[in-house]
Enzyme design. Sequence first.
Site, PDB file in Angstrom:
ATOM      1  N   ASP A  26      34.301  49.209  69.150  1.00  0.00           N
ATOM      2  CA  ASP A  26      34.077  50.491  68.506  1.00  0.00           C
ATOM      3  C   ASP A  26      33.572  51.454  69.582  1.00  0.00           C
ATOM      4  O   ASP A  26      32.931  51.046  70.541  1.00  0.00           O
ATOM      5  CB  ASP A  26      33.058  50.333  67.371  1.00  0.00           C
ATOM      6  CG  ASP A  26      33.080  51.525  66.439  1.00  0.00           C
ATOM      7  OD1 ASP A  26      33.891  52.443  66.663  1.00  0.00           O
ATOM      8  OD2 ASP A  26      32.275  51.545  65.492  1.00  0.00           O
ATOM      9  N   SER A  27      33.865  52.736  69.405  1.00  0.00           N
ATOM     10  CA  SER A  27      33.585  53.698  70.470  1.00  0.00           C
ATOM     11  C   SER A  27      32.112  54.046  70.586  1.00  0.00           C
ATOM     12  O   SER A  27      31.650  54.481  71.627  1.00  0.00           O
ATOM     13  CB  SER A  27      34.363  54.977  70.200  1.00  0.00           C
ATOM     14  OG  SER A  27      33.865  55.599  69.029  1.00  0.00           O
ATOM     15  N   GLN A  31      39.631  61.070  59.915  1.00  0.00           N
ATOM     16  CA  GLN A  31      38.376  61.516  59.292  1.00  0.00           C
ATOM     17  C   GLN A  31      38.698  62.463  58.127  1.00  0.00           C
ATOM     18  O   GLN A  31      39.832  62.532  57.685  1.00  0.00           O
ATOM     19  CB  GLN A  31      37.477  62.184  60.347  1.00  0.00           C
ATOM     20  CG  GLN A  31      36.877  61.205  61.366  1.00  0.00           C
ATOM     21  CD  GLN A  31      35.798  60.306  60.765  1.00  0.00           C
ATOM     22  OE1 GLN A  31      35.323  60.524  59.649  1.00  0.00           O
ATOM     23  NE2 GLN A  31      35.401  59.266  61.506  1.00  0.00           N
ATOM     24  N   ASP A  59      35.628  45.470  59.161  1.00  0.00           N
ATOM     25  CA  ASP A  59      34.433  44.986  59.843  1.00  0.00           C
ATOM     26  C   ASP A  59      33.246  45.437  59.029  1.00  0.00           C
ATOM     27  O   ASP A  59      33.315  46.473  58.348  1.00  0.00           O
ATOM     28  CB  ASP A  59      34.305  45.584  61.254  1.00  0.00           C
ATOM     29  CG  ASP A  59      33.767  47.013  61.211  1.00  0.00           C
ATOM     30  OD1 ASP A  59      34.554  47.902  60.867  1.00  0.00           O
ATOM     31  OD2 ASP A  59      32.574  47.207  61.482  1.00  0.00           O
ATOM     32  N   CYS A  92      31.888  25.808  48.560  1.00  0.00           N
ATOM     33  CA  CYS A  92      32.012  26.234  49.965  1.00  0.00           C
ATOM     34  C   CYS A  92      32.100  25.035  50.896  1.00  0.00           C
ATOM     35  O   CYS A  92      31.385  24.055  50.720  1.00  0.00           O
ATOM     36  CB  CYS A  92      30.813  27.104  50.335  1.00  0.00           C
ATOM     37  SG  CYS A  92      30.882  27.738  52.029  1.00  0.00           S
ATOM     38  N   CYS A 118      31.606  25.253  54.239  1.00  0.00           N
ATOM     39  CA  CYS A 118      30.991  25.581  55.529  1.00  0.00           C
ATOM     40  C   CYS A 118      29.973  24.520  55.941  1.00  0.00           C
ATOM     41  O   CYS A 118      29.508  23.742  55.106  1.00  0.00           O
ATOM     42  CB  CYS A 118      30.349  26.968  55.467  1.00  0.00           C
ATOM     43  SG  CYS A 118      28.648  26.977  54.858  1.00  0.00           S
ATOM     44  N   CYS A 177      26.682  24.543  53.812  1.00  0.00           N
ATOM     45  CA  CYS A 177      26.780  24.019  52.448  1.00  0.00           C
ATOM     46  C   CYS A 177      27.052  22.509  52.427  1.00  0.00           C
ATOM     47  O   CYS A 177      26.655  21.815  51.489  1.00  0.00           O
ATOM     48  CB  CYS A 177      27.873  24.749  51.672  1.00  0.00           C
ATOM     49  SG  CYS A 177      27.426  26.449  51.264  1.00  0.00           S
ATOM     50  N   HIS A 183      27.057  30.516  56.873  1.00  0.00           N
ATOM     51  CA  HIS A 183      27.586  30.485  55.502  1.00  0.00           C
ATOM     52  C   HIS A 183      28.226  31.819  55.118  1.00  0.00           C
ATOM     53  O   HIS A 183      29.353  31.857  54.609  1.00  0.00           O
ATOM     54  CB  HIS A 183      26.506  30.128  54.490  1.00  0.00           C
ATOM     55  CG  HIS A 183      26.948  30.401  53.084  1.00  0.00           C
ATOM     56  ND1 HIS A 183      27.822  29.574  52.402  1.00  0.00           N
ATOM     57  CD2 HIS A 183      26.731  31.483  52.276  1.00  0.00           C
ATOM     58  CE1 HIS A 183      28.100  30.117  51.221  1.00  0.00           C
ATOM     59  NE2 HIS A 183      27.460  31.270  51.121  1.00  0.00           N
TER      60      HIS A 183
HETATM   61 ZN   LIG Z   1      28.686  27.697  52.709  1.00  0.00          ZN
END
Ligand SMILES: [Zn+2]
Length: 388
Positions: free
Chosen positions: A93-94, A202, A279, A317, A319, A322, A348
Site C-alpha cells: 500500500d502506498s 476515489q 485486505d 475449524c 486450524c 482449534c 485462528h
Molecule cells: Zn480455528
Amino acid sequence: MSTGFGFDVMARDGRARRGRLRLAHGVVDTPAFMPVGTRGAVKALTMAQLHDLGADIMLANAYHLHLRPGDDAVARAGGLHAFTGWAKPILTDSGGFQVFSLAGRRTVSDEGVVFQSHLDGSARALSPESVADIQSRLGSDVAMVFDECTAWPVEREQAAAAMRRTLRWARRARDRFAAISSGRAPEVARPTPGQAQFGIVQGSTFKDLRDESVAGTLAVGFEAYAIGGLSVGEPPEVMYDIAGHTADQLPATAPRYLMGAGMPNDLVEAVGRGIDLFDCVLPTRNARNGQLFTRDGPISIKNARYAGDDGPPDAECQCPTCRSHSRAYLRHLFMAGEMSAATLNTAHNLHFYLDTMRQIRKAIEFGIFEDFKHAYLDRYTRRAHSLT
Ligand SMILES: [Zn+2]
C-alpha cells in the site's frame, strides 16, 4: 508495458468471479484475502506460520517501511522478499491512507504531502513519483498509487477535490512507474523487475464522483483497479452499494480490489458484487484484543462464560489452534497476558478468513454462490449480537 502480470477469470456466478492472478512471485487464486503485514510482518506470526495457514499474498505498507528501516536498506537486502523471508507475492500500500490520517501534522499540495514522521517528528515529504520509487526499491509484486483519501462523512466539494487530485497524481505515478519499468530511471533499485501498479478509484459515497474517477483512472490505465475511500465508517449497505456500482464499471479483464474491507460478511457481500481482492486489519487486530471469528459469529474470549468451556473456538475449524486448544485455555492465556494468546488467536482468525475465501471460490466454481452466501450470512449473523 510488459510486467509478467496476468489475470484469468475461470468461472462466473452472477457478478462473482473465480480468477487466477499471476504476479512476479507466484499465483493468487481469487477472490482472495491479503493478510496485513504493515511493517513486513503479520503481527504475532512467523512467516512459516503465515505460509502454513495457506496465505497466497501478504500486504505491507510503503509508508511504514520508508520510515523504518528505510527502502534503501530493504533494497540493499535484495528487496522485501529476501529481507522478510516471505517468498510469495507482496502488495505494498502506498501509505496515502496513513499520511492522510495524520490530521494536523501534514500539508497537502498538488506537488505532494509534507508531514511529520510519527516515529521521531522529523519533516518528510511524499509525492506520487517518490512513492513509486520507494515501492520499486521495496520490490513488491504490486505497487499501489499514492492517493488522497477522505474520511467519512465528507462534504461533496472536498471529496471531488481529493478525487481529482488523485487522478492528477495517478498520471504522474504511472509515468514514473513506466520510466522505472523501462530502465529509464537506473538510479532506482528494482529488485522485482515484474512489479505491477494498481490505480485507485476515489469519490467517497457520491456515485457521480465515482463515475468520474473510474473514467479518469481507466484513461491513465493500470494493471488493475482498487476501490479506495470505503470501509472508513460508512454504513455497510452504503459500502456494498458504492463498491458494486464502481465494480460494474471496471474492466471485466482486470482484478478489482476493495481496500480495507472488512468483516467476514462484508467479504461475502462484496464478492457478490464483483470484488476479487481484500485486505483488512480486523482478523489480526481483533485477535490481539481477544475477539475470535466463528461460523456462528464473533466471540470475545475474555468473557467469563468461556472459563469452563472445553470446546475449541469453532467446532468445525481445522486450524492448529482449534485442533489443539479449548476456549478455556485460550481465555486463560489472554487473561494471563501470555504472548502465545496473540499467536494462537491470530492463527485462528486468519485461518477463518482464508477458509471463508476458499469456500467462496468453491461455491463460484460450482455455480452455487447465491445459496452459499445466504447460508453463510444466515448462520454468521443469527446470534452475532447475543452470544459474544
Ligand atoms: Zn480455528
